[in-house]
Design a protein around this motif. Structure first.
Motif, PDB file in Angstrom:
ATOM      1  N   ARG A 118       0.842  -1.186   0.000  1.00 12.87           N
ATOM      2  CA  ARG A 118       0.000   0.000   0.000  1.00 12.87           C
ATOM      3  C   ARG A 118       0.881   1.241   0.000  1.00 12.87           C
ATOM      4  NH1 ARG A 118      -1.374   2.568   4.496  1.00 12.87           N
ATOM      5  NH2 ARG A 118      -0.942   0.749   5.797  1.00 12.87           N
ATOM      6  N   LEU A 119       0.354   2.348  -0.506  1.00 14.12           N
ATOM      7  CA  LEU A 119       1.086   3.608  -0.461  1.00 14.12           C
ATOM      8  C   LEU A 119       0.098   4.766  -0.477  1.00 14.12           C
ATOM      9  CD1 LEU A 119       1.193   5.222  -3.497  1.00 14.12           C
ATOM     10  CD2 LEU A 119       2.408   3.113  -4.047  1.00 14.12           C
ATOM     11  N   TRP A 120       0.576   5.904   0.000  1.00 20.48           N
ATOM     12  CA  TRP A 120      -0.216   7.140  -0.036  1.00 20.48           C
ATOM     13  C   TRP A 120       0.532   8.166  -0.856  1.00 20.48           C
ATOM     14  CZ3 TRP A 120       0.452  12.296   0.988  1.00 20.48           C
ATOM     15  CH2 TRP A 120      -0.701  13.083   1.081  1.00 20.48           C
ATOM     16  N   THR A 121      -0.199   8.885  -1.710  1.00 20.75           N
ATOM     17  CA  THR A 121       0.385   9.980  -2.471  1.00 20.75           C
ATOM     18  C   THR A 121      -0.701  11.040  -2.641  1.00 20.75           C
ATOM     19  OG1 THR A 121       1.618  10.546  -4.495  1.00 20.75           O
ATOM     20  CG2 THR A 121      -0.160   8.932  -4.718  1.00 20.75           C
ATOM     21  N   SER A 122      -0.524  11.965  -3.547  1.00 17.31           N
ATOM     22  CA  SER A 122      -1.518  13.020  -3.740  1.00 17.31           C
ATOM     23  C   SER A 122      -1.648  13.369  -5.213  1.00 17.31           C
ATOM     24  CB  SER A 122      -1.158  14.268  -2.919  1.00 17.31           C
ATOM     25  OG  SER A 122       0.102  14.772  -3.312  1.00 17.31           O
ATOM     26  N   ASP A 123      -2.726  14.059  -5.559  1.00 23.18           N
ATOM     27  CA  ASP A 123      -3.057  14.277  -6.965  1.00 23.18           C
ATOM     28  C   ASP A 123      -2.034  15.073  -7.770  1.00 23.18           C
ATOM     29  OD1 ASP A 123      -5.098  17.214  -6.943  1.00 23.18           O
ATOM     30  OD2 ASP A 123      -4.091  16.363  -5.211  1.00 23.18           O
ATOM     31  N   PRO A 124      -1.239  15.998  -7.183  1.00 22.34           N
ATOM     32  CA  PRO A 124      -0.278  16.702  -8.041  1.00 22.34           C
ATOM     33  C   PRO A 124       0.839  15.813  -8.576  1.00 22.34           C
ATOM     34  CG  PRO A 124      -0.666  17.920  -5.993  1.00 22.34           C
ATOM     35  CD  PRO A 124      -1.240  16.553  -5.808  1.00 22.34           C
ATOM     36  N   LEU A 125       1.062  14.669  -7.975  1.00 20.84           N
ATOM     37  CA  LEU A 125       2.216  13.831  -8.337  1.00 20.84           C
ATOM     38  C   LEU A 125       1.844  12.881  -9.469  1.00 20.84           C
ATOM     39  CD1 LEU A 125       3.566  13.124  -4.755  1.00 20.84           C
ATOM     40  CD2 LEU A 125       3.970  15.081  -6.255  1.00 20.84           C
ATOM     41  N   ILE A 126       1.611  13.445 -10.625  1.00 24.82           N
ATOM     42  CA  ILE A 126       1.074  12.696 -11.759  1.00 24.82           C
ATOM     43  C   ILE A 126       2.027  11.607 -12.229  1.00 24.82           C
ATOM     44  CG2 ILE A 126       0.359  12.895 -14.168  1.00 24.82           C
ATOM     45  CD1 ILE A 126      -0.626  15.750 -13.450  1.00 24.82           C
ATOM     46  N   THR A 127       3.289  11.945 -12.403  1.00 21.17           N
ATOM     47  CA  THR A 127       4.230  10.962 -12.932  1.00 21.17           C
ATOM     48  C   THR A 127       4.440   9.818 -11.954  1.00 21.17           C
ATOM     49  OG1 THR A 127       5.333  12.750 -14.121  1.00 21.17           O
ATOM     50  CG2 THR A 127       6.494  10.663 -13.981  1.00 21.17           C
ATOM     51  N   ALA A 128       4.475  10.125 -10.677  1.00 23.22           N
ATOM     52  CA  ALA A 128       4.607   9.062  -9.675  1.00 23.22           C
ATOM     53  C   ALA A 128       3.421   8.118  -9.739  1.00 23.22           C
ATOM     54  CB  ALA A 128       4.721   9.671  -8.274  1.00 23.22           C
ATOM     55  N   ARG A 129       2.220   8.653  -9.928  1.00 25.79           N
ATOM     56  CA  ARG A 129       1.041   7.809 -10.022  1.00 25.79           C
ATOM     57  C   ARG A 129       1.122   6.893 -11.233  1.00 25.79           C
ATOM     58  NH1 ARG A 129      -2.671  12.712 -10.028  1.00 25.79           N
ATOM     59  NH2 ARG A 129      -4.016  11.329 -11.238  1.00 25.79           N
ATOM     60  N   GLN A 130       1.686   7.374 -12.320  1.00 23.31           N
ATOM     61  CA  GLN A 130       1.841   6.534 -13.502  1.00 23.31           C
ATOM     62  C   GLN A 130       2.813   5.386 -13.228  1.00 23.31           C
ATOM     63  OE1 GLN A 130       3.010   9.527 -16.282  1.00 23.31           O
ATOM     64  NE2 GLN A 130       0.925  10.207 -16.681  1.00 23.31           N
ATOM     65  N   VAL A 131       3.869   5.672 -12.472  1.00 21.21           N
ATOM     66  CA  VAL A 131       4.809   4.612 -12.094  1.00 21.21           C
ATOM     67  C   VAL A 131       4.077   3.521 -11.329  1.00 21.21           C
ATOM     68  CG1 VAL A 131       6.829   4.077 -10.665  1.00 21.21           C
ATOM     69  CG2 VAL A 131       6.821   6.134 -12.076  1.00 21.21           C
ATOM     70  N   TYR A 132       3.228   3.913 -10.383  1.00 25.45           N
ATOM     71  CA  TYR A 132       2.497   2.938  -9.575  1.00 25.45           C
ATOM     72  C   TYR A 132       1.516   2.129 -10.429  1.00 25.45           C
ATOM     73  CZ  TYR A 132       4.237   6.072  -5.919  1.00 25.45           C
ATOM     74  OH  TYR A 132       5.038   6.849  -5.109  1.00 25.45           O
ATOM     75  N   LEU A 133       0.791   2.816 -11.307  1.00 28.74           N
ATOM     76  CA  LEU A 133      -0.198   2.128 -12.140  1.00 28.74           C
ATOM     77  C   LEU A 133       0.456   1.088 -13.037  1.00 28.74           C
ATOM     78  CD1 LEU A 133      -2.406   5.194 -13.128  1.00 28.74           C
ATOM     79  CD2 LEU A 133      -3.095   3.294 -11.663  1.00 28.74           C
ATOM     80  N   ARG A 134       1.626   1.395 -13.550  1.00 30.65           N
ATOM     81  CA  ARG A 134       2.312   0.444 -14.431  1.00 30.65           C
ATOM     82  C   ARG A 134       2.739  -0.811 -13.692  1.00 30.65           C
ATOM     83  NH1 ARG A 134       6.106   5.164 -16.715  1.00 30.65           N
ATOM     84  NH2 ARG A 134       4.522   6.289 -17.916  1.00 30.65           N
ATOM     85  N   ARG A 135       2.791  -0.732 -12.397  1.00 22.09           N
ATOM     86  CA  ARG A 135       3.207  -1.882 -11.586  1.00 22.09           C
ATOM     87  C   ARG A 135       2.034  -2.547 -10.884  1.00 22.09           C
ATOM     88  NH1 ARG A 135       6.902   1.306 -12.974  1.00 22.09           N
ATOM     89  NH2 ARG A 135       9.046   0.562 -13.233  1.00 22.09           N
ATOM     90  N   GLY A 136       0.845  -2.283 -11.369  1.00 20.46           N
ATOM     91  CA  GLY A 136      -0.324  -3.001 -10.877  1.00 20.46           C
ATOM     92  C   GLY A 136      -0.995  -2.420  -9.660  1.00 20.46           C
TER      93      GLY A 136
END
Length: 257
Positions: A118-136
């Motif tokens: 699990r992890l927590w992030t926030s909406d401005p961090l778009i590229t980080a969210r893409q990294v997470y999505l690519r890893r399932g």
């Protein structure tokens, strides 16, 4: 010069994690010192008492300078690891370092016997969210809030059913490798295949079919098992679908919490 990733533990590592988070988030997002205070607590808890067999942290270095970090700690729920303090210094972005740090954290979690992450992030961090999505990772919670001196949307992601990384990349929940996948080269060369031209998930801007417009998916064309998979990463991220998703920049963004 090549970037290397090592275990956190040298003098100055803990202080750098705190200082880098405080300075970079203040400069790029206007976050106040309450964010740095939160990072202090996370780092101090790890430094004072952590189980080396179940928790670990890493520092990325280039030319003797620290340029990134990430941490894997035990969550409150049994079998759950938590990814924390992912950060890539601006001088080392665009080379896939963010993805490498996340992969390192996930591989450790698998070896340590965790079932999910699990992890927590926030909406401005778009590229980080893409990294997470690519890893399932999948978005399981979003909460508008005023924190760190700004208004933002807090986002919780979960990667269920952790498995060891294969040559085809991180398997998604419920997905098993196919015989055809195992024979694929690093870059698919056959015309007519999907926009996902690399089985192991591309780390550089413009190379990943995951975020390429017009990407169509059919059974047997790529490493994905589903007959039709959404054309954009934003379709996996309700926050992005509401118009907050920007074109992909580069894999290697910071990711808070």
């Amino acid at each position: 010069m090549e970037v290397t990733i090592r275990r956190l533990g040298q003098p100055g590592d803990l202080g750098w994690v705190v200082q880098a988070h405080g300075e970079i988030y203040a400069e790029e997002y206007g976050w106040d010192t309450s964010f740095e205070t939160m990072v202090v607590r996370i780092v101090a808890d790890y430094a004072v008492a952590h189980d080396p067999g179940r928790e670990a942290a890493w520092i990325a270095e280039r030319d003797g300078q620290r340029v990134g970090c990430v941490m894997c700690v035990t969550g409150d729920e049994p079998g759950t690891a938590v990814l924390r303090v992912l950060l890539v210094h601006p001088s080392a972005r665009g080379i896939g370092l963010g993805g490498r740090l996340v992969d390192t954290c996930m591989e450790f979690a698998v070896d340590a016997g965790y079932e999910r992450m699990r992890l927590w992030t926030s909406d401005p961090l778009i590229t980080a969210r893409q990294v997470y999505l690519r890893r399932g990772f999948e978005l399981i919670k979003e909460e508008p809030q005023h924190t760190f001196g700004v208004d933002l949307v807090g986002l919780t992601y979960l990667r269920a059913r952790l498995r060891r990384m294969t040559r085809d990349g991180w398997l998604r929940t419920g997905q098993t490798p196919r015989a055809s996948q195992r024979g694929l080269p690093a870059w698919a060369a056959r015309a007519g295949q999907s926009g996902l031209v690399r089985a192991g998930w591309s780390e550089r801007a413009g190379q990943s079919g995951l975020v390429r417009a017009g990407w169509s998916e059919r059974a047997g064309q790529s490493g994905l098992v589903r007959a039709r998979w959404p054309a954009r990463a934003s379709q996996h991220d309700p926050v992005a679908r509401r118009g907050q998703h920007a074109p992909v920049a580069r894999d290697g963004q910071r990711g808070s919490g």
